[in-house]
Write a protein that holds these residues in place. Structure first.
Motif, short mmCIF file in Angstrom:
data_model
loop_
_atom_site.label_atom_id
_atom_site.label_comp_id
_atom_site.label_asym_id
_atom_site.label_seq_id
_atom_site.Cartn_x
_atom_site.Cartn_y
_atom_site.Cartn_z
N UNK A 177 50.21 36.03 39.96
CA UNK A 177 50.98 35.07 39.23
C UNK A 177 50.34 33.83 38.97
N UNK A 178 49.19 33.26 39.72
CA UNK A 178 48.60 31.96 39.38
C UNK A 178 47.36 32.19 38.33
N UNK A 179 47.03 33.33 37.85
CA UNK A 179 46.14 33.84 36.68
C UNK A 179 44.81 33.68 37.27
N UNK A 180 44.54 33.59 38.51
CA UNK A 180 43.05 33.71 39.09
C UNK A 180 42.30 34.96 39.24
N UNK A 181 43.06 36.01 39.01
CA UNK A 181 42.69 37.64 39.16
C UNK A 181 42.55 38.14 38.04
N UNK A 182 42.08 37.93 36.93
CA UNK A 182 42.18 38.75 35.53
C UNK A 182 41.74 39.97 35.75
N UNK A 183 40.73 40.38 36.33
CA UNK A 183 39.93 41.72 36.67
C UNK A 183 41.37 42.61 37.32
N UNK A 184 41.90 42.12 38.49
CA UNK A 184 42.61 43.08 39.33
C UNK A 184 43.79 42.95 38.46
N UNK A 224 43.55 26.84 48.87
CA UNK A 224 42.13 26.58 48.15
C UNK A 224 41.06 27.33 48.60
N UNK A 225 40.86 27.48 49.87
CA UNK A 225 39.95 28.38 50.32
C UNK A 225 40.00 29.83 49.85
N UNK A 226 41.39 30.38 50.02
CA UNK A 226 41.65 31.64 49.57
C UNK A 226 41.66 31.91 48.29
N UNK A 227 42.05 30.97 47.48
CA UNK A 227 41.93 31.14 45.79
C UNK A 227 40.54 31.46 45.59
N UNK A 228 39.65 30.45 46.05
CA UNK A 228 38.22 30.65 45.64
C UNK A 228 37.46 31.97 46.02
N UNK A 229 37.94 32.26 47.18
CA UNK A 229 37.36 33.50 47.85
C UNK A 229 38.01 34.71 46.74
N UNK A 230 39.03 34.76 46.44
CA UNK A 230 39.58 36.05 45.89
C UNK A 230 39.31 35.76 44.60
N UNK A 231 39.08 34.93 43.85
CA UNK A 231 38.45 34.45 42.45
C UNK A 231 36.98 35.06 42.38
N UNK A 232 36.30 34.85 43.53
CA UNK A 232 34.98 35.21 43.43
C UNK A 232 34.75 36.73 43.54
N UNK A 233 35.66 37.22 44.38
CA UNK A 233 35.62 38.86 44.72
C UNK A 233 36.10 39.29 43.28
N UNK A 234 37.02 38.77 42.44
CA UNK A 234 37.50 39.56 41.21
C UNK A 234 36.35 39.27 40.29
N UNK A 235 35.88 38.16 40.09
CA UNK A 235 34.57 38.01 39.38
C UNK A 235 33.54 39.14 39.45
N UNK A 236 33.31 39.44 40.60
CA UNK A 236 32.53 40.49 40.75
C UNK A 236 32.94 41.86 40.74
N UNK A 237 34.39 42.17 40.95
CA UNK A 237 34.91 43.41 40.15
C UNK A 237 34.69 43.55 38.70
N UNK A 238 34.75 42.57 38.10
CA UNK A 238 34.49 42.32 36.50
C UNK A 238 33.03 42.91 36.15
N UNK A 254 49.32 42.19 50.75
CA UNK A 254 49.78 42.25 49.19
C UNK A 254 50.06 40.94 48.74
N UNK A 255 50.28 40.09 49.55
CA UNK A 255 50.50 38.45 49.20
C UNK A 255 49.44 37.89 48.42
N UNK A 256 47.96 38.19 48.85
CA UNK A 256 46.71 37.74 47.93
C UNK A 256 46.87 38.24 46.70
N UNK A 257 47.26 39.42 46.01
CA UNK A 257 47.32 39.84 44.86
C UNK A 257 48.47 39.04 44.14
N UNK A 258 49.50 39.21 44.94
CA UNK A 258 50.88 39.00 43.87
C UNK A 258 50.56 37.44 43.68
#
Length: 406
Positions: free
Chosen positions: A43-50, A223-237, A35-39
């Motif tokens: 909060x940091x605005x890198x997961x707009x689709x989620x 940095x690595x986790x943010x890049x990975x989660x943002x890449x996932x979020x983009x594909x969800x979109x 859950x911390x990855x989502x939270x």
């Protein structure tokens, strides 16, 4: 769950009703999606689709099946049942009849069938893509190209055939080489393949399950986790833009298991048991063990203990004595007999050890020190799966526009 009407085709499994998809439906399991990855990402605005899923859809934090591992929880997701029903209660187990240890790499130990197989039997075109091939050979149960099913892994994408996987020449088709086993690209390959299949209209229902390689190595906001989660979020979109209903879930949590000095907080339980009760001939099985151990050293929050020198009715008092001593260890949250653990965590009793040990938050449990190669962590802090159901580091989060089966 609502009842199906005669106008709504559906399938049933384990007392639940699942409506056949009326438009393309994509279920993504983000392995190790604490859950911390989502939270942090929202909060940091890198997961707009989620973030939009949380605002306009359905969201809940749920307890995962125990043990909090990939195989048991992926099967629970696609069966809607605990491990006591589907039978897969680990990635690795000891056969109590033969005394041999085995890795779970196919569906031979599971009971019953899956929602995916039920949907395929009802004429739904299934695309099931995994990061890890060992999981592909489990969730492929009941699927086949003859039912218009596609099922392959990113790990072995270059080996896919029409007869086995329902698709061939995956690298050429997707325009990507098969990714390295230990990489975030392994997960993104799964999502990219799903997007392409959806854009080509080749499946009605997608189950896409990723790897937790990044989460084992990198904490939220790195940095690595943010890049990975943002890449996932983009594909969800991309799935949403292609008109799909999208559901996102995790299979287990993930958290730091190291001390302030960076060294892992590990209890080598088999070493402890051999020292105190040598005649018990204890064998500790770490069910987290699988072909992907480099990033966690086969260390997690849950182990099974088999006392090969004991086990008769007359030895029950000594078993209870050993369990009681394990409860006193500072790294241990719970120690339970096999019967009690199976009942509490809804696990199959015939696959259970003489007793079970679950670590406290921030700790992991192993067997013997010589069986765990921590040098492969490469100097990074150990991060691994959680322990007790309901504890902060063992929950699963579900994020979706619509969570299937509800």
């Amino acid at each position: 769950m609502s009842e199906s009407s005669p106008q709504t085709p559906s399938v049933q499994l384990h007392g639940r009703t699942y409506h056949l998809p009326q438009r393309p439906t994509v279920v993504v399991c983000i392995d190790g999606f604490d859950p911390e990855y989502l939270k942090a990402g929202i909060e940091d605005g890198i997961l707009p689709n989620l973030a939009s899923f949380l605002q306009s859809g359905f969201h809940i934090t749920a307890e995962c099946a125990m043990p909090s591992l990939t195989n048991p929880n992926n099967l629970s997701i696609i069966t809607g049942a605990p491990t006591s029903i589907h039978g897969v209660s680990g990635n690795y187990y000891l056969d109590k009849e033969t005394g041999e240890e085995h890795m779970v790499v196919d569906d031979s130990t599971m009971h019953g069938t899956t929602i995916l197989a039920k949907l395929a039997d009802a004429g739904v075109r299934i695309a099931a893509i995994t990061a890890k091939d060992k999981l592909r050979r489990i969730i492929n149960h009941g699927l086949s190209p003859s039912k218009s099913s596609i099922c392959f892994s990113a790990q072995c994408a270059n080996e896919s055939t029409l007869s086995e996987n329902g698709i061939e020449d995956v690298e050429r088709w997707l325009g990507q080489s098969t990714p390295a086993q230990y990489s975030g690209a392994l997960s993104l390959f799964v999502l990219d393949a799903g997007v392409k299949l959806l854009s080509e209209g080749r499946a009605d229902f997608f189950y896409l399950t990723l790897s937790d390689y990044i989460q084992h190595k990198y904490a939220p906001r790195s940095v690595e986790a943010n890049q990975f989660m943002a890449a996932i979020d983009s594909r969800l979109g991309e799935f949403v833009n292609l008109g799909a209903v999208v559901a996102v879930t995790g299979d287990h949590g993930m958290s730091d298991k190291s001390a302030e000095d960076g060294n892992p907080n590990v209890l080598f339980l088999e070493d402890f048991l051999h020292k105190g009760w040598p005649d018990a001939r204890a064998r500790v099985i770490c069910p987290i063990s699988d072909p992907f151990v480099k990033h966690h050293g086969a260390l997690g929050g849950f182990v099974r203990v088999y006392l090969r020198g004991l086990g008769n009715t007359s030895d029950q008092l000594q078993i209870e004595e050993i369990v009681a001593e394990c409860r006193k260890l500072p790294e241990v949250e719970v120690a339970l007999t096999g019967d009690d653990a199976a009942a509490l965590f809804e696990m199959p009793r015939d696959r259970e050890g003489d007793f079970v040990v679950v670590s406290k938050k921030g700790f992991v449990v192993g067997s013997r020190a010589d069986e765990h190669d921590l040098s492969q962590l490469g100097g990074l802090r150990l991060r691994s799966h959680g322990g007790v159901v309901g504890a902060e580091d063992s929950v699963v989060e579900i994020y979706a526009c619509l969570f299937w089966g509800c």
